[in-house]
Design a protein around this motif. Structure first.
Motif, PDB file in Angstrom:
ATOM      1  N   ILE A 392       0.871  -1.179   0.000  1.00  0.00           N
ATOM      2  CA  ILE A 392       0.000   0.000   0.000  1.00  0.00           C
ATOM      3  C   ILE A 392       0.904   1.224   0.000  1.00  0.00           C
ATOM      4  O   ILE A 392       1.795   1.343   0.857  1.00  0.00           O
ATOM      5  N   PRO A 393       0.760   2.131  -0.962  1.00  0.00           N
ATOM      6  CA  PRO A 393       1.660   3.297  -1.033  1.00  0.00           C
ATOM      7  C   PRO A 393       1.633   4.116   0.257  1.00  0.00           C
ATOM      8  O   PRO A 393       0.659   4.100   1.021  1.00  0.00           O
ATOM      9  N   LYS A 394       2.728   4.832   0.485  1.00  0.00           N
ATOM     10  CA  LYS A 394       2.766   5.768   1.611  1.00  0.00           C
ATOM     11  C   LYS A 394       1.609   6.749   1.512  1.00  0.00           C
ATOM     12  O   LYS A 394       1.140   7.069   0.419  1.00  0.00           O
ATOM     13  N   LEU A 395       1.171   7.224   2.647  1.00  0.00           N
ATOM     14  CA  LEU A 395       0.119   8.225   2.659  1.00  0.00           C
ATOM     15  C   LEU A 395       0.641   9.520   2.034  1.00  0.00           C
ATOM     16  O   LEU A 395       1.788   9.915   2.256  1.00  0.00           O
ATOM     17  N   VAL A 396      -0.193  10.145   1.245  1.00  0.00           N
ATOM     18  CA  VAL A 396       0.187  11.405   0.588  1.00  0.00           C
ATOM     19  C   VAL A 396      -0.210  12.567   1.481  1.00  0.00           C
ATOM     20  O   VAL A 396      -1.385  12.733   1.840  1.00  0.00           O
ATOM     21  N   ALA A 397       0.777  13.366   1.858  1.00  0.00           N
ATOM     22  CA  ALA A 397       0.521  14.504   2.741  1.00  0.00           C
ATOM     23  C   ALA A 397       0.073  15.727   1.936  1.00  0.00           C
ATOM     24  O   ALA A 397       0.365  15.861   0.755  1.00  0.00           O
ATOM     25  N   VAL A 398      -0.640  16.624   2.624  1.00  0.00           N
ATOM     26  CA  VAL A 398      -1.013  17.900   2.009  1.00  0.00           C
ATOM     27  C   VAL A 398       0.231  18.773   1.926  1.00  0.00           C
ATOM     28  O   VAL A 398       0.949  18.962   2.912  1.00  0.00           O
ATOM     29  N   SER A 399       0.514  19.279   0.732  1.00  0.00           N
ATOM     30  CA  SER A 399       1.681  20.156   0.555  1.00  0.00           C
ATOM     31  C   SER A 399       1.300  21.625   0.575  1.00  0.00           C
ATOM     32  O   SER A 399       2.148  22.492   0.809  1.00  0.00           O
ATOM     33  N   SER A 400       0.029  21.904   0.350  1.00  0.00           N
ATOM     34  CA  SER A 400      -0.402  23.308   0.330  1.00  0.00           C
ATOM     35  C   SER A 400      -1.895  23.376   0.587  1.00  0.00           C
ATOM     36  O   SER A 400      -2.657  22.579   0.052  1.00  0.00           O
ATOM     37  N   CYS A 401      -2.285  24.341   1.433  1.00  0.00           N
ATOM     38  CA  CYS A 401      -3.713  24.649   1.570  1.00  0.00           C
ATOM     39  C   CYS A 401      -3.825  26.191   1.571  1.00  0.00           C
ATOM     40  O   CYS A 401      -3.887  26.842   2.609  1.00  0.00           O
ATOM     41  N   GLN A 402      -3.829  26.756   0.416  1.00  0.00           N
ATOM     42  CA  GLN A 402      -3.695  28.209   0.229  1.00  0.00           C
ATOM     43  C   GLN A 402      -5.062  28.891   0.236  1.00  0.00           C
ATOM     44  O   GLN A 402      -5.920  28.592  -0.580  1.00  0.00           O
TER      45      GLN A 402
END
Length: 497
Positions: A392-402
């Motif tokens: 199962i791929p690593k969890l994808v983190a939020v890189s931006s919430c502009q």
């Protein structure tokens, strides 16, 4: 046929126990291993060779032509399934009737003429023979005609049908005609023979193991549904149709022993000098020295008809319509389809599929994190064997919430809607939380609606719930001119109360 699948499943299991993997003796030549239908067809190029079946083989769609054989064939406990035979052999040999008259005969079976051969440990599952010919013909599961050969430890199930306009024809579960040894074989078979000569009497033979001949038979188990229609002479037996030494100059005492039988035979014999042989073990026993002993019958039904208007068939419905029910394969059991005619009640099984695991739901056994991959596995619901594993791929983190604005100026008691773009779109948790540095100046709902509560400055923050990104918008709340007049000129003395 519907009830017989349970007996067949048991025989398949016993085959795996009784016939373990083939091992080569010192100095022995290794047999040719057969793993597919092409390998089976290649036997015709060397019919005297040594062969070992090394895998279960689906013969669906193979246009099988019966071939002569004089070698060794070890089934290795494996299964040939869905073998269909719709053509008679190109080769012929002489077979004999009860009066020792010889006929050039064709065959419809796995092998046509088998001489000095050994065939063992083979399972034929759902063999289907359906031929029509104007030549003398014997149809069977394994051998059309066997001479000085041995067939042992084999299992045969299916349906065998022959219609012949000739002076001699027959059907047998293992062999059609001949001699040799047949031992420790299991049969669950439907045999049908229709002998319809127009201007002469036919000799017809039906036997659960052997149709006609003097092979020694020992330790076989037979479940038989037989159907015979002859304008001539019938020789029907649960094990052997006609036990007779042919040609006449041969001598052999022989035996039919230690077999078990569950059989019903429906037949008619249309002739003036009626004979109508139909018995549990041997239909007609012309070899008087043959020993018949130790056999057991759980059921034997001989059902003779005097209606000669049409052949006796497994399904007498003239326009049958079948309903299909699929039974899925399991770990050690073949899948198949049961076809049933609700009008007549007749049913048969066909279209077998190889054993297969039953996949269960995917189970996450190691949860993924933002730093490492996870693992999920799939197991067989029946036996618990691991069938598949995936990361199962690593969890994808939020890189931006502009936030769509960096700052804004609000009149007192007004409101404005802020929005935030969250990237990337496939982030594991794309939700956000809104907050205000001073709720008395500006409050914010969790949908981003900012309301001016009092004069002053505040900071509205949007933060990703995974904690990896945030942005802020500064807010200044002030009075409008009208609000100032009301506040300071007209009602100043009351405003602060």
């Amino acid at each position: 046929m519907k009830k017989r699948i349970f007996a067949l499943a048991l025989s398949l299991l016993l085959s795996a126990v009784l016939f373990p993997a083939y091992t080569l003796a010192e100095g022995e030549t290794a047999p040719v291993e057969i793993t597919d239908a092409a390998g089976m067809l290649a036997i015709a190029d060397d019919p005297a060779g040594q062969y070992l079946l090394a895998a279960d083989i689906d013969m669906s769609g193979v246009d099988w032509l019966p071939i002569p054989f004089s070698g060794t064939f070890d089934g290795g406990g494996h299964v040939l399934y869905n073998l269909s035979i719709t053509r008679v052999s190109e080769d012929t040999s002489i077979t004999y009737d009860g009066c020792h008259r010889g006929y050039h005969t064709v065959y419809a079976s796995l092998f046509s003429y088998v001489e000095n051969a050994v065939i063992e440990n083979l399972t034929l599952l759902n063999v289907k023979v359906n031929v029509t010919t104007d030549q003398p013909c014997f149809a069977a599961g394994i051998a059309g005609h066997m001479e000085y050969s041995e067939i042992s430890g084999c299992t045969v199930s299916g349906r065998i049908f022959v219609q012949a306009e000739s002076r001699q024809c027959g059907v047998g579960g293992i062999a059609g005609f001949g001699n040799g040894l047949i031992q420790n074989c299991d049969l669950n078979i439907e045999l049908t023979v229709v002998a319809t000569p127009s201007d002469f009497k036919c000799e017809q033979y039906l036997g659960g193991v052997l149709a006609n001949g003097y092979a020694d038979i020992d330790g076989c188990s037979v479940v038989l549904a037989g159907y015979a229609s002859v304008h001539g002479y019938a020789h029907n037996g649960g094990l052997v149709g006609l036990d007779d030494i042919n040609p006449r100059n041969r001598e052999h005492s022989g035996y039919v022993k230690n077999c078990t039988l569950d059989a019903s035979i429906s037949f008619y014999e249309e002739t003036d000098d009626r004979r109508a042989y139909c018995k549990a073990y041997i239909g007609e026993k012309q070899n008087k020295s043959a020993i018949v002993s130790g056999n057991e019958t759980t059921r034997f039904i001989s059902n003779e008809s005097t209606d000669y208007s049409r052949p006796i068939l497994p399904d007498m419905d003239e326009n049958p319509v079948y309903e299909a029910v699929v039974t899925a394969p399991r770990d050690t059991a073949f899948g198949y389809t049961t076809y049933t005619n609700p009008n007549s009640g007749y049913s048969y099984t066909d279209d077998y599929t190889a054993p297969a695991h039953t996949p269960g739901e995917w189970i996450t056994e190691v949860e993924p994190t933002y730093e490492s991959e996870g693992v999920k596995r799939q197991y067989c619901e029946e036996c618990g064997e691991l069938l598949a594993e995936e990361t199962i791929p690593k969890l994808v983190a939020v890189s931006s919430c502009q936030i769509d604005r960096d700052s804004l100026r609000l009149p007192y008691e007004s409101a404005v809607q802020l929005t935030a773009e969250v990237l990337p779109a496939d982030a594991k948790d794309g939700s956000v939380t809104w907050s205000s540095s001073d709720e008395s100046v500006a409050s914010v709902s969790q949908t981003g609606l900012v309301t001016a509560e009092g004069v002053g400055s505040a900071v509205i923050t949007c933060r990703s719930n995974d904690g990896f990104a945030s942005s802020a918008c500064s807010v200044e709340v002030c009075y409008t001119t009208k609000q100032k007049i009301v506040r300071y000129v007209l009602f100043g003395w009351l405003w602060d109360r």
